[in-house]
Scaffold this active site. Structure first.
Site, short mmCIF file in Angstrom:
data_model
loop_
_atom_site.label_atom_id
_atom_site.label_comp_id
_atom_site.label_asym_id
_atom_site.label_seq_id
_atom_site.Cartn_x
_atom_site.Cartn_y
_atom_site.Cartn_z
N CYS A 399 0.90 -1.17 -0.10
CA CYS A 399 -0.11 0.04 -0.05
C CYS A 399 0.96 1.49 -0.05
O CYS A 399 0.29 2.20 -0.06
CB CYS A 399 -0.97 -0.01 1.36
SG CYS A 399 -2.55 -0.72 0.90
N LYS A 402 0.65 3.16 -3.42
CA LYS A 402 -0.57 3.65 -3.79
C LYS A 402 -0.79 5.10 -4.02
O LYS A 402 0.17 5.78 -3.44
CB LYS A 402 -1.73 3.04 -2.71
CG LYS A 402 -2.05 1.49 -2.82
CD LYS A 402 -3.26 1.19 -2.14
CE LYS A 402 -3.62 -0.07 -2.49
NZ LYS A 402 -4.91 -0.51 -1.93
N ASP A 429 -16.81 4.10 0.22
CA ASP A 429 -17.12 2.73 0.83
C ASP A 429 -15.84 1.93 0.40
O ASP A 429 -15.50 1.85 -0.85
CB ASP A 429 -18.49 2.34 0.91
CG ASP A 429 -19.31 2.26 2.17
OD1 ASP A 429 -18.48 1.79 3.02
OD2 ASP A 429 -20.35 2.28 2.32
N ASP A 446 -8.41 -5.19 -5.70
CA ASP A 446 -7.02 -4.54 -5.11
C ASP A 446 -5.81 -5.18 -5.60
O ASP A 446 -5.92 -6.55 -5.99
CB ASP A 446 -7.18 -5.02 -3.74
CG ASP A 446 -7.24 -3.35 -2.84
OD1 ASP A 446 -6.50 -2.78 -2.96
OD2 ASP A 446 -8.34 -3.61 -1.88
N ASP A 469 -11.81 -5.73 1.95
CA ASP A 469 -13.06 -4.79 1.37
C ASP A 469 -14.52 -5.60 1.67
O ASP A 469 -15.24 -5.19 2.20
CB ASP A 469 -12.62 -4.45 0.18
CG ASP A 469 -11.54 -3.40 -0.06
OD1 ASP A 469 -11.24 -2.81 1.12
OD2 ASP A 469 -11.28 -3.23 -1.31
N GLY A 519 -8.97 -15.17 -14.51
CA GLY A 519 -7.79 -14.07 -14.29
C GLY A 519 -7.12 -13.47 -15.47
O GLY A 519 -7.70 -13.89 -16.71
N HIS A 520 -5.92 -12.72 -15.29
CA HIS A 520 -5.44 -12.32 -16.22
C HIS A 520 -4.02 -12.32 -15.96
O HIS A 520 -3.51 -11.91 -15.01
CB HIS A 520 -5.80 -11.05 -16.69
CG HIS A 520 -5.00 -10.16 -17.92
ND1 HIS A 520 -5.18 -10.74 -19.31
CD2 HIS A 520 -4.18 -9.21 -17.82
CE1 HIS A 520 -4.27 -9.97 -20.09
NE2 HIS A 520 -3.79 -9.19 -19.13
N THR A 521 -2.78 -12.52 -16.95
CA THR A 521 -1.55 -12.49 -16.77
C THR A 521 -0.92 -11.52 -17.70
O THR A 521 -1.18 -11.64 -18.77
CB THR A 521 -0.76 -13.58 -16.66
OG1 THR A 521 -0.79 -14.46 -17.77
CG2 THR A 521 -1.25 -14.58 -15.48
N ASP A 604 -11.54 -1.72 6.71
CA ASP A 604 -10.22 -2.12 6.89
C ASP A 604 -9.39 -0.94 6.85
O ASP A 604 -9.40 0.04 5.87
CB ASP A 604 -10.05 -3.05 5.82
CG ASP A 604 -10.07 -2.92 4.39
OD1 ASP A 604 -10.65 -1.94 4.10
OD2 ASP A 604 -9.40 -3.65 3.71
#
Length: 720
Positions: A399, A402, A429, A446, A469, A519-521, A604
Site C-alpha cells: 500500500c 498507492k 465505501d 485490489d 474490503d 484471471g489475467h497475466t 479495513d
C-alpha cells in the site's frame, strides 16, 4: 540485481550457515545476470557459532550473535523463504517446505549444519535441549537463565563444544549471583580430541569454573529433572543439553546423492554425486580431504562455492577447495579468557579472549557493512518539480505504492452516478454493492506491488488485502479473479512462479469460502499481484455511514507495516521485526468480520492509514472521533523506526488527505498515517458491547485487538 534482464535460472541455497551468508554477501556485490537466488531458512537470522559460548556466558547480546538474513537477502537481491526443508526430489528438482508449494531449483546448495538431537536417547526429545541448531538453543537458554533460582545443569557430550558450553553456563549463572551445579558427562574422556597440553589446560579451566566431570559414563534416559546413567546414578538436572558429536539431518538420507555416515559426500569442487547439488559446512563430508567439523572450513569454502555456483550456472570452469591441514583453535573458557591451540601448542589467558573477540566481531561486521539501493542519480538538466516527484527514497511496495487519498478523491469527485437500479454507489465505501432481487453482492478489487520477494507470502498478503474490503462490509467471500504482472522470466521460471502463486491463492481463497473463476497475466518490470473479489451479504452491508456518538472504536490488528517494510527496503529493519510484520499481514480477518457483524460502521485499515480510514467513517457518519494513543496496538519495532525518521513514501499524501487531527505529535502519531497492507478492521460498535467483542476477538486469535477510542459528536479526530 539483473538490470531488467530476464531471470532464467533458479539457484536455491538451503540453510543460512556461515558459507551461504558469505556467498550472499559476495552475490550482492557481484551478481550473475539471469539468476534468481532463493535462500530457505527457518527464521530470519542465523546464529554465528563462534560467539555462542560468549553469548551464553553473557558477554554478548543476541544481536551480536545473529546474522540478519533478511537484510542480507535484500542486499543480495535474493528471496528469503521462512521454513525448514523436509525433503528434496533430485529427479524433479523440487524442495519440500511444509505449508507451501514445492520450491523448484536448477542448482542447489546445502549449508544446514548439523543437529545434536538424540532421538535414540529416551526422554531427550521431550526434556533435552539440543545445542544445535544454535538459534533454538540460544532462546531456550535465555529463558532458563532468567527464571533459574537454584540451577542444576547437565551437558551430555564432553567434546570441545560441550566443555565450552558448560563453562559459559557456569559463568552466566554465577554472574546472576547463583550457585549453579554443572555436570559435564561423556562416555569417554573429556576433550580427548585436543592435544595433551590443551586437554590439561581445558580440564583445569572446567574445574576452576565449578564444572564436575563425569567420564566413562553412558546416559540411558533424560527426564524432566534428571539424567540417568547406565550404572544407576541419577543426576539432577533442570536444564539438560546435548552437545555429543555431529549428526546430520534425517532428510539428507533421501536426497539421492552419495553419503558418508549420513553427511553429503562432496568432491574438491564442493559438488555432490549429483552435479546440480553442492554442500558445504558441517552437513558435508569432503571426500578428497576429510576434516573435523569446524567453522573455519565453512568460512574458507565460501569464495570457492561462490565461484563454482557462478561457473555451473554460466558454463564456466570449477575451481578446487584445498583445506588447510590444521587450524588455530580459539576456545572460550567461560569468563573473558580463552585457550589457543595449534600443532600441539596451547596457551591460555585473557589476552587470547580479546584476540578471539576481535576476530569474531570482525567476521560479524561484514554483515553490517552493506549498502542498499537509493534513488537514481538525476540528470543535470531536468524538468522543474522532478526532484520533488522522485522524493528522497525508492517507492515502497504494498500500500506504500498507492495513490494518495487526496488525489484519488479529487479524481473521483466528478464521476456521474452509476445510472443503474441494481448498482448502489456509496462514496468512499470499501466495496461496491450490487442489488439483484433479494441477493446483495459486494465487489471490490485490489492490486499490490510486491513488498517481499517470496511470491507465496506476497500472495497470502494480497488475498487478505483484497478480501479486507469484503470482510469490512460484513459479507462472505464468494468469487475472485486473479490479475498478475510477472517480472521478466524464462518460460520455466514463469511456470514455477505461477504455480506457487496460483496454488497459494487457491488455498487461501478456498479457506475463506471463495473460488477462483478466472484471471489475467501479463509481463512487466516487477511482480504485482491483485484480485477482484465478490462477496454475498445475508443482511444489510456494514458501511462507513452508521457510526454514532458514544460508539467504541475497535482495531483488530496492530499498525506499522508501512514503516517496517520501508525500513526493510533500506536495510534498516531487524529481520525479526520484518517477519513479525509479514506474519501480521498474512493473518486472515475472516473470523474478526464474523465477530463484528453487528458493527454500526466498519472499514479495513489499508493504504490511507488509520487516520485516513477513520476520517472516511467520520465524514460519512457526520461525526468525529477521539483516540487514545496508548491503546493503539503497534507492531514490534514500528515506533522506534518512526522515531528514527523512517516512513513510507505515501506518508505525506496520507497526512494531506486525512481530516483534521489535533493532539500530541510524535512517532506514534506518525503511525496513524502509516499505510497498512492487509491491515486490521476498524469498527464502530455499541459501547456496551465493546468489552465482550474484544474478548471474543482475542479468544479467536486476534491477541492485539483493542478498543482504541470512541466516536464523538464533534467533527475531527482528537488524540489524547
Amino acid at each position: 540485481m539483473n538490470d531488467g534482464l530476464p531471470l532464467v535460472k533458479d539457484l536455491v541455497l538451503v540453510g543460512g550457515g556461515h558459507t551461504h551468508a558469505l556467498v550472499l554477501r559476495k552475490w550482492g556485490m557481484k551478481a550473475l545476470a539471469g539468476v534468481r537466488v532463493t535462500l530457505i531458512n527457518p527464521g530470519p537470522t542465523a546464529a554465528y557459532s563462534g560467539m555462542l559460548p560468549g553469548y551464553v556466558a553473557g558477554h554478548y547480546g543476541r544481536d551480536d550473535l545473529d546474522i540478519d538474513l533478511v537484510r542480507l537477502a535484500r542486499f543480495a537481491g535474493a528471496r528469503l523463504i521462512d521454513g525448514a526443508v523436509t525433503a528434496i526430489d533430485p529427479a524433479a528438482r523440487l524442495i519440500t517446505v511444509p505449508g507451501r508449494p514445492p520450491v523448484a531449483y536448477d542448482v542447489l546448495s546445502l549449508d544446514v549444519g548439523i543437529t545434536s538431537e538424540m532421538p535414540a536417547l529416551p526422554g531427550f526429545a521431550d526434556h533435552g535441549v539440543p545445542a544445535k541448531p544454535l538459534g533454538n538453543f540460544a532462546g531456550r537458554w535465555t529463558a532458563f537463565r532468567e527464571a533459574a533460582t537454584a540451577p542444576h545443569v547437565a551437558v551430555i557430550g564432553g567434546g570441545v563444544a560441550g566443555a565450552e558450553l558448560a563453562m559459559a553456563m557456569a559463568c552466566s549463572l554465577k554472574t546472576r549471583g547463583l550457585a549453579p551445579v554443572l555436570q559435564l558427562i561423556d562416555r569417554g574422556q573429556i576433550v580427548d580430541s585436543l592435544g595433551p597440553n590443551a586437554q590439561r589446560r581445558m580440564r583445569e579451566a572446567l574445574l576452576a569454573n565449578g564444572v564436575t566431570l563425569i567420564e566413562a559414563a553412558e546416559v540411558t534416559e533424560v527426564t524432566a529433572d534428571s539424567v540417568i546413567l547406565a550404572d544407576g546414578r541419577r543426576i539432577r538436572s533442570d536444564f539438560t543439553t546435548g552437545a555429543a558429536g555431529a549428526r546430520p539431518h534425517d532428510w539428507q538420507a533421501g536426497i539421492g546423492v552419495a553419503l558418508h555416515d549420513g553427511f553429503v559426500a562432496v568432491d574438491r569442487h564442493l559438488q555432490s554425486s549429483n552435479p546440480a547439488i553442492f554442500a558445504v559446512g558441517d552437513c558435508a563430508h569432503m571426500t578428497h580431504a576429510p576434516r573435523p567439523k569446524a567453522g573455519v572450513y565453512a568460512v574458507r569454502q565460501a569464495p570457492v562455492l561462490f565461484d563454482n555456483l557462478r561457473a555451473v550456472l554460466s558454463g564456466g570452469q570449477l575451481r578446487a577447495y584445498v583445506p588447510q591441514r590444521d587450524y588455530l583453535k580459539l576456545i572460550s573458557l567461560g569468563g573473558k579468557a580463552a585457550l589457543a591451540e595449534r600443532f600441539g601448542t596451547a596457551l591460555a589467558g585473557p589476552m587470547l579472549w580479546r584476540w578471539k573477540d576481535r576476530i569474531d566481531r570482525k567476521f560479524m561486521r561484514q554483515f553490517d557493512d552493506l549498502t542498499f539501493m537509493g534513488q537514481p542519480d538525476l540528470p543535470l538538466t531536468r524538468a522543474e518539480g522532478l526532484v520533488e516527484a522522485v522524493g528522497d527514497k525508492p517507492m515502497c511496495g504494498g500500500c506504500g505504492a498507492k495513490v494518495g487519498r487526496g488525489a484519488l478523491r479529487a479524481a473521483l469527485a466528478d464521476l456521474p452516478p452509476a445510472g443503474r437500479d441494481d448498482v448502489v454507489m456509496v462514496p468512499g465505501d470499501d466495496a461496491g454493492l450490487l442489488q439483484m432481487g433479494a441477493v446483495r453482492q459486494v465487489v471490490s478489487t485490489d492490486h499490490l506491488r510486491a513488498l517481499t520477494a517470496d511470491p507465496v507470502v506476497m500472495t497470502r498478503i494480497a488475498v487478505n488485502h483484497a478480501l479486507g474490503d469484503i470482510w469490512a462490509m460484513g459479507a462472505a467471500p464468494q468469487a475472485a479473479t486473479v490479475n498478475l504482472i510477472l517480472p521478466k522470466l524464462s518460460a520455466d521460471l514463469q511456470t514455477r512462479t505461477l504455480r506457487e502463486i496460483m496454488e497459494t491463492a487457491d488455498d487461501c481463497l478456498r479457506a475463506a469460502g471463495a473460488a477462483i473463476v478466472g484471471g489475467h497475466t501479463s509481463v512487466g518490470s516487477e511482480l504485482t499481484i491483485g484480485f477482484t473479489v465478490t462477496g454475498l451479504c445475508d443482511q444489510a452491508p456494514i458501511t462507513l455511514r452508521g457510526a454514532r456518538p458514544g460508539d467504541a472504536l475497535i482495531l483488530t490488528k496492530p499498525l506499522g507495516s508501512g514503516v517496517i517494510m520501508a525500513a526493510e527496503m533500506a536495510g534498516q529493519a531487524r529481520g525479526d521485526t520484518v517477519f513479525g510484520a509479514l506474519a501480521a499481514m498474512c493473518r486472515s480477518q475472516a473470523r474478526a468480520s464474523e465477530i463484528l457483524c453487528e458493527a454500526h460502521a466498519m472499514t479495513d485499515v489499508t493504504g490511507f492509514g488509520l487516520a485516513g480510514h477513520l476520517s472516511g467513517i467520520t465524514d460519512a457518519s457526520g461525526t468525529g472521533a477521539r483516540l487514545t494513543l496508548a491503546e493503539i496496538p503497534v507492531m514490534s519495532g514500528a515506533v522506534d523506526l518512526a522515531a528514527a525518521g523512517v516512513h513510507s513514501t505515501l506518508l505525506r499524501d496520507n497526512i494531506a488527505g486525512s481530516g483534521p487531527v489535533t493532539g500530541p505529535m510524535g512517532p506514534m502519531t506518525d503511525l496513524l498515517y502509516d499505510p497498512q497492507t492487509a491491515g486490521g478492521l476498524l469498527a464502530a460498535v455499541a459501547e456496551a458491547d465493546a468489552a465482550g467483542l474484544i474478548q471474543q476477538l482475542q479468544d479467536a486469535g486476534y491477541a492485539e485487538a483493542a478498543i482504541i477510542g470512541l466516536v464523538t459528536a464533534e467533527p475531527g479526530i482528537t488524540l489524547i
